[in-house]
Design a protein around this motif. Structure first.
Motif, PDB file in Angstrom:
ATOM      1  N   ILE A  22       0.835  -1.209   0.000  1.00 58.17           N
ATOM      2  CA  ILE A  22       0.000   0.000   0.000  1.00 58.17           C
ATOM      3  C   ILE A  22       0.864   1.251   0.000  1.00 58.17           C
ATOM      4  O   ILE A  22       0.632   2.189  -0.780  1.00 58.17           O
ATOM      5  CB  ILE A  22      -0.968  -0.013   1.206  1.00 58.17           C
ATOM      6  CG1 ILE A  22      -2.004  -1.139   1.051  1.00 58.17           C
ATOM      7  CG2 ILE A  22      -1.654   1.341   1.363  1.00 58.17           C
ATOM      8  CD1 ILE A  22      -2.811  -1.418   2.318  1.00 58.17           C
ATOM      9  N   LEU A  23       1.870   1.286   0.855  1.00 60.55           N
ATOM     10  CA  LEU A  23       2.719   2.481   0.958  1.00 60.55           C
ATOM     11  C   LEU A  23       3.591   2.660  -0.282  1.00 60.55           C
ATOM     12  O   LEU A  23       3.850   3.802  -0.693  1.00 60.55           O
ATOM     13  CB  LEU A  23       3.553   2.423   2.232  1.00 60.55           C
ATOM     14  CG  LEU A  23       2.739   2.496   3.526  1.00 60.55           C
ATOM     15  CD1 LEU A  23       3.628   2.225   4.744  1.00 60.55           C
ATOM     16  CD2 LEU A  23       2.010   3.829   3.659  1.00 60.55           C
ATOM     17  N   ARG A  30      -0.820  10.763  -6.031  1.00 60.40           N
ATOM     18  CA  ARG A  30      -1.270  11.797  -5.092  1.00 60.40           C
ATOM     19  C   ARG A  30      -2.424  11.312  -4.226  1.00 60.40           C
ATOM     20  O   ARG A  30      -2.469  11.575  -3.042  1.00 60.40           O
ATOM     21  CB  ARG A  30      -1.664  13.048  -5.858  1.00 60.40           C
ATOM     22  CG  ARG A  30      -0.474  13.806  -6.425  1.00 60.40           C
ATOM     23  CD  ARG A  30      -0.877  15.120  -7.099  1.00 60.40           C
ATOM     24  NE  ARG A  30       0.284  15.853  -7.519  1.00 60.40           N
ATOM     25  CZ  ARG A  30       1.068  15.534  -8.549  1.00 60.40           C
ATOM     26  NH1 ARG A  30       0.818  14.467  -9.255  1.00 60.40           N
ATOM     27  NH2 ARG A  30       2.100  16.285  -8.873  1.00 60.40           N
ATOM     28  N   LYS A  31      -3.374  10.594  -4.844  1.00 65.55           N
ATOM     29  CA  LYS A  31      -4.534  10.068  -4.119  1.00 65.55           C
ATOM     30  C   LYS A  31      -4.588   8.570  -4.371  1.00 65.55           C
ATOM     31  O   LYS A  31      -4.538   8.120  -5.511  1.00 65.55           O
ATOM     32  CB  LYS A  31      -5.821  10.729  -4.612  1.00 65.55           C
ATOM     33  CG  LYS A  31      -7.090  10.168  -4.020  1.00 65.55           C
ATOM     34  CD  LYS A  31      -7.603  11.036  -2.901  1.00 65.55           C
ATOM     35  CE  LYS A  31      -8.893  10.502  -2.323  1.00 65.55           C
ATOM     36  NZ  LYS A  31      -9.713  11.533  -1.785  1.00 65.55           N
ATOM     37  N   LEU A  32      -4.699   7.804  -3.280  1.00 66.59           N
ATOM     38  CA  LEU A  32      -4.731   6.349  -3.381  1.00 66.59           C
ATOM     39  C   LEU A  32      -6.080   5.826  -2.905  1.00 66.59           C
ATOM     40  O   LEU A  32      -6.562   6.206  -1.834  1.00 66.59           O
ATOM     41  CB  LEU A  32      -3.624   5.730  -2.524  1.00 66.59           C
ATOM     42  CG  LEU A  32      -3.543   4.201  -2.555  1.00 66.59           C
ATOM     43  CD1 LEU A  32      -3.147   3.705  -3.946  1.00 66.59           C
ATOM     44  CD2 LEU A  32      -2.554   3.703  -1.504  1.00 66.59           C
ATOM     45  N   CYS A  73      -4.359   2.300  10.135  1.00 68.30           N
ATOM     46  CA  CYS A  73      -2.962   2.046   9.775  1.00 68.30           C
ATOM     47  C   CYS A  73      -2.383   3.146   8.897  1.00 68.30           C
ATOM     48  O   CYS A  73      -1.266   3.613   9.135  1.00 68.30           O
ATOM     49  CB  CYS A  73      -2.834   0.701   9.074  1.00 68.30           C
ATOM     50  SG  CYS A  73      -2.899  -0.688  10.202  1.00 68.30           S
ATOM     51  N   LEU A  74      -3.132   3.536   7.879  1.00 67.38           N
ATOM     52  CA  LEU A  74      -2.621   4.580   6.990  1.00 67.38           C
ATOM     53  C   LEU A  74      -2.375   5.879   7.758  1.00 67.38           C
ATOM     54  O   LEU A  74      -1.333   6.525   7.574  1.00 67.38           O
ATOM     55  CB  LEU A  74      -3.572   4.802   5.820  1.00 67.38           C
ATOM     56  CG  LEU A  74      -3.513   3.705   4.758  1.00 67.38           C
ATOM     57  CD1 LEU A  74      -4.661   3.844   3.772  1.00 67.38           C
ATOM     58  CD2 LEU A  74      -2.177   3.729   4.027  1.00 67.38           C
ATOM     59  N   GLY A  78       1.316   7.877   8.779  1.00 62.65           N
ATOM     60  CA  GLY A  78       1.561   9.251   8.354  1.00 62.65           C
ATOM     61  C   GLY A  78       0.919   9.676   7.051  1.00 62.65           C
ATOM     62  O   GLY A  78       1.230  10.754   6.536  1.00 62.65           O
ATOM     63  N   VAL A  79       0.039   8.866   6.491  1.00 58.17           N
ATOM     64  CA  VAL A  79      -0.660   9.245   5.262  1.00 58.17           C
ATOM     65  C   VAL A  79      -1.843  10.130   5.656  1.00 58.17           C
ATOM     66  O   VAL A  79      -2.638   9.761   6.521  1.00 58.17           O
ATOM     67  CB  VAL A  79      -1.137   8.012   4.467  1.00 58.17           C
ATOM     68  CG1 VAL A  79      -1.841   8.440   3.181  1.00 58.17           C
ATOM     69  CG2 VAL A  79       0.039   7.084   4.162  1.00 58.17           C
TER      70      VAL A  79
END
Length: 183
Positions: A22-23, A30-32, A73-74, A78-79
């Motif tokens: 994921i990371l 920019r956007k996930l 988690c995200l 730090g997301v």
């Protein structure tokens, strides 16, 4: 860097290799959008064992629980919330994918088994833009949700396989008990 990316998985149970995937994708967009495959019990119907991904015992967490775990988690990693969204991802009904995902997205993939190779071909047939983050053989895959669930079943240490927030969430909501008693 692309504007919009998509990753997907069952995330039954979200582990550190999922977070690596994921990371890695997040660094490329920019956007996930994080797609949750098999979002409800409708898809968990094949108890024959022909596809372990559809067995109830392989899908102990609800969509909502997986949603909360991924979001926690995200954020913990730090997301920023504005940089991701979490969506249903009906991989087993591919004709519906475009109804759930952005049309212009790049689908980031980690290829490490027959299922992900099949999905790569499927995305190609659907005309979806893909980027392969890495190809690994099954021996290089690393941690799997099955391993996490097996350790929980056996009463073995498993917190080293998952982010801290996953461990805390599962313990707080007693999901470890559900995993032990779901057939």
């Amino acid at each position: 860097m692309v504007e919009t990316g998509v990753v997907y998985g069952r995330f039954q149970v979200l582990h550190l290799k999922h977070m690596e995937y994921i990371l890695a994708a997040k660094t490329r967009c920019r956007k996930l959008y994080v797609g949750i495959a098999f979002p409800d019990d409708l898809y968990v119907a094949d108890e024959t064992g022909a596809n372990y991904r559809t067995k109830k015992s392989a899908n102990p967490l609800t969509y909502f629980e997986r949603f909360e775990i991924i979001e926690d988690c995200l954020l913990d990693f730090g997301v920023k919330k504005m940089e991701f969204d979490i969506i249903p991802f009906p991989i087993d009904r591919p004709d519906y994918l475009r109804q759930y995902t952005p049309v212009d997205a790049t689908y980031f993939m980690s290829i490490c088994d027959d299922w992900t190779e099949k999905n790569e071909r499927l995305f190609g047939r659907l005309g979806l833009k893909t980027e392969i983050l890495w190809r690994r053989d099954y021996a290089e895959k690393g941690t799997t949700g099955t391993q996490v669930r097996q350790r929980i079943l056996a009463g073995e240490k498993w917190n080293d396989l998952v982010p801290r927030t996953v461990y805390d969430y599962i313990m707080e909501h007693k999901i470890d008990d559900r995993i032990r008693y779901t057939k």
